[in-house]
Design a protein around this motif. Structure first.
Motif, PDB file in Angstrom:
ATOM      1  N   LEU A 136       0.821  -1.219   0.000  1.00  0.00           N
ATOM      2  CA  LEU A 136       0.000   0.000   0.000  1.00  0.00           C
ATOM      3  C   LEU A 136       0.853   1.266   0.000  1.00  0.00           C
ATOM      4  O   LEU A 136       0.321   2.368  -0.093  1.00  0.00           O
ATOM      5  CB  LEU A 136      -0.908   0.011   1.245  1.00  0.00           C
ATOM      6  N   TYR A 179       1.535   4.737  -2.577  1.00  0.00           N
ATOM      7  CA  TYR A 179       0.300   5.093  -1.856  1.00  0.00           C
ATOM      8  C   TYR A 179      -0.623   5.939  -2.734  1.00  0.00           C
ATOM      9  O   TYR A 179      -1.838   5.697  -2.802  1.00  0.00           O
ATOM     10  CB  TYR A 179       0.640   5.842  -0.571  1.00  0.00           C
ATOM     11  N   ALA A 229      -6.100   4.239   6.029  1.00  0.00           N
ATOM     12  CA  ALA A 229      -4.807   4.365   5.352  1.00  0.00           C
ATOM     13  C   ALA A 229      -4.211   5.757   5.583  1.00  0.00           C
ATOM     14  O   ALA A 229      -3.003   5.893   5.829  1.00  0.00           O
ATOM     15  CB  ALA A 229      -4.982   4.101   3.855  1.00  0.00           C
ATOM     16  N   SER A 252      -5.829  -2.160   3.820  1.00  0.00           N
ATOM     17  CA  SER A 252      -5.856  -0.896   4.574  1.00  0.00           C
ATOM     18  C   SER A 252      -6.550  -1.087   5.911  1.00  0.00           C
ATOM     19  O   SER A 252      -6.087  -0.595   6.945  1.00  0.00           O
ATOM     20  CB  SER A 252      -6.563   0.195   3.767  1.00  0.00           C
TER      21      SER A 252
END
Length: 388
Positions: A11, A31, A79, A196
Motif C-alpha cells: 500500500l 500510496y 490508510a 488498509s
C-alpha cells in the motif's frame, strides 16, 4: 510488526523510522497510485448508487452497492491515519520497544512469563483469524461472479459477463475487450480496501496488547514492592519513583495511541451500523445463494472487525483501571504515613483509566459494541419494513 509491514508495503505505507527520503518518496508514490486506483472505483460506485436511487431501480441493487463504497471510504481514512500520524506511530513503537527491552533485563519469574504469554497467545490467534477471514473475503468476491457466469451459461446457453462490484464506467465494462482488465482492477481495489483495514486494525491490536501487558506487569511490581527486601528507605523511594515513571510512560503512550486512531474510530462507529444493516439485509433477501454467501462472509468480517476493535479498547481500559486495585492490595498501610500519601496519589490517578475514544464522542469498549449492534438492528428492521 513484521507481519503488519508485509501487508503495508503493497500500500506504500510501510512503517519504519529509519527510511531515507528516497525510500519515503517511493513509498508515497505507491500510496498515491493506490489511492487514485481505489477511489476511481469508489466514485463509479457512488454514481451507480445515485442512478439506482434516482431511476427507482431495483431496491436490492442500491443495497448491494452502498456497503461496498461506504466500507471503502472507511478504508481510506484508515490508510490516511498511517500517513498523517507516522511520527506518532513510530514514537509509540519506540516507547514499547524500550519498555520491552527494560522488561527483558529483569529477573525472570513464572508470573511475569504467564502475563506475557497470555497476552501474546491471544493476539496471535486474533491476527491469524483476521488474516484468514480477509483472505476468504477477497476470494469470495473474486470467485462468485465467475461461478455465476458459468451457472447462467449452462442454464441459458449464453455468456452473460459479470463483475464483482456494480460500478459505473465511461465505457462498457462488460465488453469482452475490457472485461478482464476491469475485473482485475476491481479485485485489486478490494485488496487495497482489505489490506488498509486489516493492517491498521492489527497494528492497533498489537499496540493495545503490549500496553495492556505492560500495565499488568506494573500491577505485579506494585503488588510485590513490599515483598522485596529493600535495604533502606532511600532504596525503596528509588524503586517507587521508577514505578511512577513507568506508569507515566504508559499513560502517555495510551494518549498518543488515542490521538492516532480517534478520528478514524469515530468514522468506524458511524459506518459500522450502516454496513452491518445493509450486508445483513442483502444476506436475507438475495435469492441467489452465491451472492448471499458472499454477503454473509462480508457481514462476518465487519462484525468481527468492530468487535475486536471494541474488545482491545476494553482490554486497554481494564488493564489501566486495575492498577488502582494493585495499589490498594499492596501493604501501603503498614509502611508509614509518607509512603501511604505517595501511594494515595498514584491510586487516585489510576482510577482515571487510559482509553481509546471515538473523537471523544464515545469510549471504545464492549458497551460501545452492543450499542452499535442495537443501532444496526433498528436500521435493519426499518429497511425490511420499507422493502416489504
Amino acid at each position: 510488526m513484521k507481519k503488519v509491514n508485509s501487508g503495508l508495503v503493497y500500500l506504500g505505507l510501510k512503517i519504519d523510522s529509519r527510511h531515507t527520503r528516497r525510500e519515503i518518496l517511493k513509498s508515497r508514490i505507491v500510496y498515491i497510485i493506490n489511492f487514485f486506483w481505489l477511489n476511481g472505483d469508489v466514485l463509479g460506485a457512488i454514481i451507480c448508487f445515485i442512478n439506482a436511487v434516482i431511476n427507482l431501480k431495483s431496491f436490492e441493487k442500491a443495497t448491494y452497492i452502498a456497503p461496498c463504497f461506504v466500507f471503502s471510504t472507511f478504508a481510506n481514512s484508515r490508510a490516511y491515519t498511517l500517513v498523517h500520524y507516522n511520527t506518532e506511530i513510530n514514537s509509540i513503537i519506540n516507547t514499547l520497544l524500550y519498555l520491552e527491552d527494560r522488561e527483558n533485563k529483569k529477573p525472570k519469574s513464572k508470573e511475569r512469563k504467564d502475563i506475557i504469554h497470555r497476552g501474546l497467545c491471544f493476539l496471535n490467534i486474533v491476527i491469524s483469524g483476521t488474516k484468514v477471514l480477509n483472505i476468504v473475503l477477497v476470494m469470495t468476491f473474486f470467485v462468485s461472479p465467475l461461478v455465476l457466469v458459468v451457472v447462467k451459461y449452462f442454464k441459458t446457453n449464453e455468456w452473460k459477463l459479470l463483475l464483482p462490484f456494480l460500478i459505473t464506467y465511461p465505457f462498457d465494462p462488460y465488453d469482452i475487450r475490457y472485461w478482464p482488465f476491469v475485473y482485475i482492477h476491481q479485485i485489486w481495489s478490494e485488496i487495497i480496501v482489505v489490506l488498509s483495514t486489516c493492517c491498521t486494525d492489527i497494528l492497533l491490536y498489537i499496540f493495545c496488547t503490549f500496553i495492556s501487558i505492560q500495565f499488568r506487569l506494573l500491577q505485579y511490581e506494585i503488588r510485590n514492592i513490599f515483598k522485596n527486601q529493600c535495604r533502606n528507605r532511600e532504596e525503596f523511594h528509588d524503586v517507587f519513583i521508577e514505578l511512577v515513571k513507568w506508569h507515566q510512560k504508559l499513560i502517555c503512550v495510551s494518549k498518543t495511541l488515542d490521538i492516532v486512531y480517534t478520528k478514524s474510530t469515530l468514522l468506524n462507529f458511524l459506518v459500522s451500523s450502516i454496513i452491518i444493516c445493509l450486508t445483513g439485509f442483502n444476506f436475507m433477501v438475495f435469492e441467489d445463494k452465491m451472492l448471499a454467501c458472499t454477503f454473509f462472509v462480508f457481514l462476518s468480517s465487519n462484525l468481527l472487525q468492530i468487535f475486536f476493535l471494541c474488545y482491545f479498547g476494553d482490554m486497554l481500559m481494564r488493564s489501566s483501571e486495575e492498577v488502582s486495585s494493585a495499589i490498594y492490595n499492596s501493604e501501603w498501610y503498614s509502611k508509614g504515613r509518607g509512603i501511604g500519601k505517595n501511594f494515595h496519589i498514584v491510586h487516585a490517578r489510576s482510577q482515571k483509566p487510559c482509553k481509546l475514544t471515538a473523537f471523544r464522542y464515545a469510549d471504545v469498549n464492549l458497551r460501545a459494541f452492543t450499542s452499535i449492534l442495537s443501532t444496526a438492528w433498528s436500521y435493519f428492521a426499518l429497511l425490511k419494513t420499507l422493502y416489504k
